[in-house]
Design a protein around this motif. Structure first.
Motif, PDB file in Angstrom:
ATOM      1  N   VAL A 126     -21.672 -10.834 -50.598  1.00 35.72           N
ATOM      2  CA  VAL A 126     -21.391  -9.432 -50.929  1.00 35.72           C
ATOM      3  C   VAL A 126     -21.510  -9.202 -52.435  1.00 35.72           C
ATOM      4  N   TYR A 183     -17.979 -13.735 -49.387  1.00 38.44           N
ATOM      5  CA  TYR A 183     -17.626 -13.113 -50.666  1.00 38.44           C
ATOM      6  C   TYR A 183     -18.796 -13.174 -51.640  1.00 38.44           C
ATOM      7  N   VAL A 241     -15.484  -7.467 -55.653  1.00 37.90           N
ATOM      8  CA  VAL A 241     -15.786  -7.287 -54.234  1.00 37.90           C
ATOM      9  C   VAL A 241     -14.595  -6.698 -53.494  1.00 37.90           C
ATOM     10  N   TRP A 246     -25.154  -9.067 -53.228  1.00 41.19           N
ATOM     11  CA  TRP A 246     -25.725  -7.812 -52.734  1.00 41.19           C
ATOM     12  C   TRP A 246     -25.325  -6.635 -53.635  1.00 41.19           C
ATOM     13  N   LEU A 251     -14.560  -3.100 -51.631  1.00 39.20           N
ATOM     14  CA  LEU A 251     -14.248  -3.030 -50.209  1.00 39.20           C
ATOM     15  C   LEU A 251     -13.027  -2.148 -49.954  1.00 39.20           C
TER      16      LEU A 251
END
Length: 72
Positions: A52, A49, A15, A55, A19
């Motif tokens: 995300v 966290y 993640v 997802w 990002l």
């Protein structure tokens, strides 16, 4: 050391790396601030966290299904 870092990044969903690439910020900086914020707020950013990470996995699965029409 790089091998260990690579294994950790793949096992913790990537993640911060994702990002960092999207925002153009160094991954280590994002990880450092995530850790600081987690300590200050007693771990509540972990919910974001994991959301995300979930997802990213769902999006990857949907994208793969669209790319390969022969798969059932």
């Amino acid at each position: 050391m790089n091998r260990l870092r690579h294994i950790i990044e793949w096992n913790v969903f990537g993640v911060c790396t994702w990002l960092g690439e999207k925002m153009g910020i160094a991954t280590s900086t994002i990880r450092k601030y995530f850790i600081y914020i987690s300590f200050l707020t007693m771990g509540s950013p972990l919910i974001i966290y994991f959301f995300v990470a979930f997802w990213m996995n769902v999006r990857q699965y949907i994208w793969f299904r669209k790319r390969n029409p022969l798969r059932y």
